[in-house]
Structures are given as structure tokens and as C-alpha cells.
Design an enzyme around this catalytic site. Structure first.
Site, PDB file in Angstrom:
ATOM      1  N   ARG A 185     -19.812 -16.391  31.252  1.00  0.00           N
ATOM      2  CA  ARG A 185     -20.999 -16.728  30.589  1.00  0.00           C
ATOM      3  C   ARG A 185     -21.585 -18.250  31.303  1.00  0.00           C
ATOM      4  O   ARG A 185     -22.057 -19.056  30.779  1.00  0.00           O
ATOM      5  CB  ARG A 185     -20.805 -17.501  28.975  1.00  0.00           C
ATOM      6  CG  ARG A 185     -20.624 -16.282  27.914  1.00  0.00           C
ATOM      7  CD  ARG A 185     -21.828 -15.359  27.809  1.00  0.00           C
ATOM      8  NE  ARG A 185     -21.726 -14.514  26.782  1.00  0.00           N
ATOM      9  CZ  ARG A 185     -20.935 -13.099  26.992  1.00  0.00           C
ATOM     10  NH1 ARG A 185     -20.509 -12.798  28.141  1.00  0.00           N
ATOM     11  NH2 ARG A 185     -20.939 -12.493  26.041  1.00  0.00           N
TER      12      ARG A 185
ATOM     13  N   SER B 155     -23.930 -14.016  19.711  1.00  0.00           N
ATOM     14  CA  SER B 155     -22.768 -14.903  19.576  1.00  0.00           C
ATOM     15  C   SER B 155     -23.244 -16.088  19.646  1.00  0.00           C
ATOM     16  O   SER B 155     -23.947 -16.742  20.720  1.00  0.00           O
ATOM     17  CB  SER B 155     -21.677 -14.606  20.565  1.00  0.00           C
ATOM     18  OG  SER B 155     -21.145 -13.353  20.632  1.00  0.00           O
TER      19      SER B 155
ATOM     20  N   GLU C  68     -22.990 -21.274  22.187  1.00  0.00           N
ATOM     21  CA  GLU C  68     -23.388 -20.536  23.599  1.00  0.00           C
ATOM     22  C   GLU C  68     -24.995 -20.723  23.645  1.00  0.00           C
ATOM     23  O   GLU C  68     -25.476 -20.631  25.045  1.00  0.00           O
ATOM     24  CB  GLU C  68     -23.077 -19.129  23.471  1.00  0.00           C
ATOM     25  CG  GLU C  68     -22.967 -18.434  24.731  1.00  0.00           C
ATOM     26  CD  GLU C  68     -23.196 -17.104  24.497  1.00  0.00           C
ATOM     27  OE1 GLU C  68     -24.314 -16.511  25.154  1.00  0.00           O
ATOM     28  OE2 GLU C  68     -22.537 -16.145  23.874  1.00  0.00           O
TER      29      GLU C  68
HETATM   30  N1  EPU Z   1     -13.351 -10.438  14.973  1.00  0.00           N
HETATM   31  C1  EPU Z   1     -13.324 -11.159  13.695  1.00  0.00           C
HETATM   32  N2  EPU Z   1     -14.041 -11.361  13.021  1.00  0.00           N
HETATM   33  C2  EPU Z   1     -15.489 -10.700  13.304  1.00  0.00           C
HETATM   34  C3  EPU Z   1     -15.802 -10.118  14.423  1.00  0.00           C
HETATM   35  C4  EPU Z   1     -14.471  -9.861  15.196  1.00  0.00           C
HETATM   36  O1  EPU Z   1     -12.045 -11.505  13.582  1.00  0.00           O
HETATM   37  O2  EPU Z   1     -16.253 -10.815  12.217  1.00  0.00           O
HETATM   38  C5  EPU Z   1     -12.255 -10.413  15.999  1.00  0.00           C
HETATM   39  C6  EPU Z   1     -11.753  -8.975  15.981  1.00  0.00           C
HETATM   40  O3  EPU Z   1     -10.368  -9.180  16.085  1.00  0.00           O
HETATM   41  C7  EPU Z   1     -12.226  -8.538  17.191  1.00  0.00           C
HETATM   42  C8  EPU Z   1     -12.269  -9.572  18.090  1.00  0.00           C
HETATM   43  O4  EPU Z   1     -12.830 -10.857  16.927  1.00  0.00           O
HETATM   44  O5  EPU Z   1     -11.350  -7.653  17.987  1.00  0.00           O
HETATM   45  C9  EPU Z   1     -13.593  -9.464  19.227  1.00  0.00           C
HETATM   46  O6  EPU Z   1     -14.761  -9.002  18.629  1.00  0.00           O
HETATM   47  P1  EPU Z   1     -15.780  -8.339  19.312  1.00  0.00           P
HETATM   48  O7  EPU Z   1     -15.199  -7.130  19.938  1.00  0.00           O
HETATM   49  O8  EPU Z   1     -16.944  -8.142  18.389  1.00  0.00           O
HETATM   50  O9  EPU Z   1     -16.398  -9.362  20.497  1.00  0.00           O
HETATM   51  P2  EPU Z   1     -16.448 -11.121  20.432  1.00  0.00           P
HETATM   52  O10 EPU Z   1     -15.501 -11.454  21.224  1.00  0.00           O
HETATM   53  O11 EPU Z   1     -16.856 -11.587  19.294  1.00  0.00           O
HETATM   54  C10 EPU Z   1     -17.837 -10.870  22.690  1.00  0.00           C
HETATM   55  C11 EPU Z   1     -19.168 -11.310  23.238  1.00  0.00           C
HETATM   56  C12 EPU Z   1     -20.227 -10.364  22.697  1.00  0.00           C
HETATM   57  C13 EPU Z   1     -19.988  -9.132  23.205  1.00  0.00           C
HETATM   58  C14 EPU Z   1     -18.576  -8.521  22.743  1.00  0.00           C
HETATM   59  C15 EPU Z   1     -18.337  -7.308  23.323  1.00  0.00           C
HETATM   60  C16 EPU Z   1     -18.861 -13.741  23.645  1.00  0.00           C
HETATM   61  C17 EPU Z   1     -19.383 -15.034  23.251  1.00  0.00           C
HETATM   62  N3  EPU Z   1     -19.370 -12.681  22.907  1.00  0.00           N
HETATM   63  O12 EPU Z   1     -17.854 -11.202  21.275  1.00  0.00           O
HETATM   64  O13 EPU Z   1     -21.476 -11.135  23.265  1.00  0.00           O
HETATM   65  O14 EPU Z   1     -21.027  -8.335  22.734  1.00  0.00           O
HETATM   66  O15 EPU Z   1     -17.638  -9.684  22.998  1.00  0.00           O
HETATM   67  O16 EPU Z   1     -17.788  -7.399  24.510  1.00  0.00           O
HETATM   68  O17 EPU Z   1     -18.114 -13.596  24.734  1.00  0.00           O
HETATM   69  C18 EPU Z   1     -23.299 -12.562  23.208  1.00  0.00           C
HETATM   70  O18 EPU Z   1     -22.741 -13.126  23.898  1.00  0.00           O
HETATM   71  O19 EPU Z   1     -24.296 -13.145  22.490  1.00  0.00           O
HETATM   72  C19 EPU Z   1     -22.524 -11.455  22.610  1.00  0.00           C
HETATM   73  C20 EPU Z   1     -22.847 -10.735  21.600  1.00  0.00           C
END
Ligand code: EPU
Length: 367
Positions: A173, A253, A361
Site C-alpha cells: 500500500r 479498507s 489507509e
Molecule cells: N476477517 C475478519 N472479519 C471480517 C473480515 C475478514 O475477521 O469482517 C478476517 C478473516 O479471517 C479473513 C481475513 O480477515 O480471512 C482477511 O480478510 P479479507 O480476505 O477480506 O482481506 P483483508 O485483509 O481484510 C485485504 C485488503 C483488501 C483486499 C483484500 C483481498 C488491505 C488493507 N485490504 O483485506 O483491499 O481486497 O485483502 O486481497 O490490505 C482496500 O485496500 O481498500 C481493500 C479492500
């Protein structure tokens, strides 16, 4: 070029929040970028460059200077230099996209033309110009790995410059454009190196599972199938802009996934029941012995539930990492201060419970 006054900014952001721009212009060409920036410089006005407004929180005060919306359009496709065709590898193609092109239409076109490299980045709001700035990434891909060149206007020493990917200083990021050189450059064009007939990137657990469920024969999914699957996943999480869906009135995010020491991760894991979601911290010496932990998980474990409200701000009902402009009737109406009050509560509680300080972010404007 027309310069407007007192232009409302909220409708130009996915959050739907923010005051007015004292001055506002749209640049449809590089010449207009030069013209508008000179106009602001001559008057000693601060300048803010707006793209798709999808990663932005603007204060009620708005911006007391010139807001320049980058509206350059156009995509051209050419064969890549140093093509590897003769070595039996698929020939690569360079997609040169103007900064104001909607990112998702570029993804759609690349996928339709069967070019691999950005299929997992489907359904992300915003424009091409924003992608190198925050090194957009999702579902196992980051633009850093396909960016060939970034063209930008240098505000400090007025003129156009071009950067190779390695000159962009990409990290999670992050790039030179949102760190060391923040505010110095206006991105006008990004060149992506894509691979015709290339295999899709299948590296993200959730995406792989979704695709293997629909393809029991074990064959490789097409780029179109991968992009469609990513869009479905994003939609289920409120991370796709869908008219009338209150959960997408957000900036995606709101926090970064923190990169922490392995020992701290183990300590957190030892206090938790069940597996703690973790991801590789990324390359680079600064990430040695470190791990990326899920911010959404930390937020929920700190006691916040999806849908939690504070005034007119809320945590998305489908993803704990997105803060939403919910308003009294679910149709918006939160102020930036209300979003920040909720963010502050989350940061304080996560820090008190886990000793991890979440970083916001989105870009903040007018505070
Ligand atoms: N999880 C929770 N609660 C929730 C959602 C997720 O506990 O409400 C846990 C779950 O265990 C899940 C893990 O968090 O396995 C990861 O969740 P997710 O796959 O949705 O990804 P994220 O880490 O929350 C990041 C990026 C997103 C991107 C997704 C998919 C960042 C800050 N965010 O989210 O990017 O779409 O991975 O790769 O790195 C953004 O930057 O705006 C964005 C949406």
C-alpha cells in the site's frame, strides 16, 4: 479550461463525505494539467489532485485551494519491448492507460483480451492514476508486479517525468508517491505489462476455494472466471460499488493490515481461540521476522461487531475493515468527524487489547 468555484466534493468520493473545493478544475489532457497547476501556482493556492475519490476522506471544511480532477482518458496497447516471443514465452503487451480511466474498465478490457496480470484486481473502484500511488492490491496481486512505467507531472520542477517500476519505491500500500514524494507528482499515465494467454494468479486462499468449488475437474479457470469470482467475493463483502448498497459508501479498507513482529503475533495467537489469519509480510529486509496480521480480525476480537454504529458512522455489516457513511436512515449523512470518532475508538481499543496500533489507509484532506 473552466475553473469552477465552491464545487461540492462529497459526490466525487465513494464515502459521499466532504465540504466544497474553493476552486475546482478538470484536466482532460496533459496540457490542461500544466495549465491548471500554473494557475494555482500563480495565485499561491494549495493544490489537491483528485482521481476516483475511492480512497479519500474529506473534512466538512473541504479544500481551500484548487482541486484538480484528473480526467485524462484513453488506452493504447502495444507489444512490449524485449519481447520474449522467440524464447517460447508468450509475448507480453503494454497497456498504456491515461490516469483518469476507470480502473475496472481497464481490468475488464485486459481480461476480455485474455491478458493476464490484473484479473484479481477486478471490481476495485477508482482510476488508473491512483493505482501506483497506493500500490493497489487484492486477492494475490499488486499493481507493482505489472507496472512497467509511470508518467507524471513534477510540481516541484515543472515538467513531465517517467519512472520505471523500481523507481516507484513500491511496498505494501505504498510508493514514493504517497511517502517521500507525497504531493510532488501528478500521475498522468500508467503502463502495465500484461501477458496474453498467461495463467491467472491463484494465490489467495479464499479465491482459490471459490474457484475450485465451481471447477471440480481441477482444470485452470480462465481469466474471465477469475475476475468474475473476485467480483462476487467483493460484492459479498460490500467492497464492490453497487447502487443502493449502503455498505459500499466507504473507502474500502479503512485500516492497513499491520505488519508486526513474529513474537507479538505468537503472543496474540496464544491468547486466542482458533487460528489467527496471517499473511506474508512481503519482501524486503525491513520485513524479516515479521508477519502481516488481519486488521479485520483484530477489530472483531477487540469487541467490535460488524454493523457497529457510532453516530452516523458504522462498521460495514459485511466486513469489519470498512467504515461506512451510514447516516440516520442508512442513506448516508455522516461527517468526516464522525468517521474519525469511530476510527479513533477502534484504534484505541485494538491497541489496548493487542498492543498493535492500526494505521488508517485513506488519504485525509482538509483536516
Ligand atoms: N476477517 C475478519 N472479519 C471480517 C473480515 C475478514 O475477521 O469482517 C478476517 C478473516 O479471517 C479473513 C481475513 O480477515 O480471512 C482477511 O480478510 P479479507 O480476505 O477480506 O482481506 P483483508 O485483509 O481484510 C485485504 C485488503 C483488501 C483486499 C483484500 C483481498 C488491505 C488493507 N485490504 O483485506 O483491499 O481486497 O485483502 O486481497 O490490505 C482496500 O485496500 O481498500 C481493500 C479492500
Amino acid at each position: 479550461m473552466r475553473i469552477k468555484e465552491y464545487e461540492p466534493l462529497a459526490p466525487l468520493t465513494t464515502f459521499g463525505i466532504g465540504g466544497v473545493a474553493r476552486w475546482f478544475a478538470e484536466a482532460a489532457s496533459e496540457e490542461e494539467v500544466v495549465e491548471a497547476t500554473a494557475w494555482a501556482r500563480e495565485r499561491g493556492l494549495p493544490l489537491f489532485v483528485l482521481g476516483g475519490g475511492s480512497n479519500l476522506l474529506i473534512s466538512s471544511v473541504g479544500f481551500n485551494g484548487l482541486v484538480l480532477r484528473v480526467a485524462l482518458r484513453g488506452i493504447t496497447v502495444a507489444g512490449a519491448p524485449h519481447n520474449a516471443e522467440s524464447s517460447g514465452q508468450p509475448a507480453e503487451r503494454i497497456y498504456q492507460a491515461a490516469a483518469g480511466e476507470p480502473w475496472d474498465s481497464l481490468v475488464e478490457r485486459a481480461v476480455r483480451e485474455n491478458c493476464a496480470g490484473i484479473e484479481c484486481l477486478a471490481g476495485i473502484p477508482g482510476t488508473v492514476g491512483g493505482t501506483p500511488v497506493q500500490n493497489v492490491g487484492a486477492y494475490g496481486q499488486e499493481v507493482a508486479s505489472v507496472i512497467e512505467r509511470v508518467r507524471a507531472f513534477d510540481l516541484r520542477e515543472p515538467g513531465f517525468v517517467e519512472f520505471t517500476a523500481s523507481e516507484c519505491g513500491f511496498a505494501y500500500r505504498r510508493s514514493r508517491f504517497n511517502s517521500a514524494d507525497r504531493g510532488r507528482f501528478i500521475v498522468t499515465r500508467v503502463d502495465y505489462r500484461l501477458t496474453p494467454g498467461g495463467a491467472p494468479t491463484l494465490r489467495y486462499g479464499e479465491l482459490e476455494r471459490a474457484l475450485s468449488e465451481s471447477r471440480r475437474d481441477g482444470s485452470l479457470p480462465s481469466l474471465t472466471e477469475v475476475a468474475a469470482s473476485v467480483r462476487r467475493i467483493r460484492r459479498a463483502k460490500g467492497m464492490l460499488i453497487v447502487e443502493g448498497d449502503p455498505d459500499c459508501r466507504s473507502a474500502g479498507s479503512f485500516f492497513k493490515n499491520p505488519v508486526i513482529r513474529e513474537e507479538l503475533f505468537q503472543e496474540i495467537a496464544s491468547r486466542s481461540s482458533g487460528a489467527v489469519p496471517r499473511f506474508p509480510a512481503g519482501p524486503g529486509a525491513e520485513n524479516a521476522g515479521r508477519v502481516k496480521i488481519s486488521a479485520a480480525w483484530l477489530i472483531e476480537q477487540a469487541g467490535f461487531q460488524k454493523g457497529y454504529r457510532l453516530g452516523n458512522a458504522a462498521i460495514s455489516s459485511r466486513h469489519a475493515l470498512a467504515l461506512v457513511n451510514i447516516g440516520p436512515d442508512g442513506r448516508g449523512g455522516a461527517t468526516a468527524a464522525e468517521i474519525l470518532a469511530l476510527a479513533g475508538q477502534i484504534v484505541a481499543r485494538v491497541e489496548a487489547r493487542f498492543g498493535v496500533r492500526l494505521e488508517m489507509e485513506p488519504e485525509m484532506v482538509g483536516f
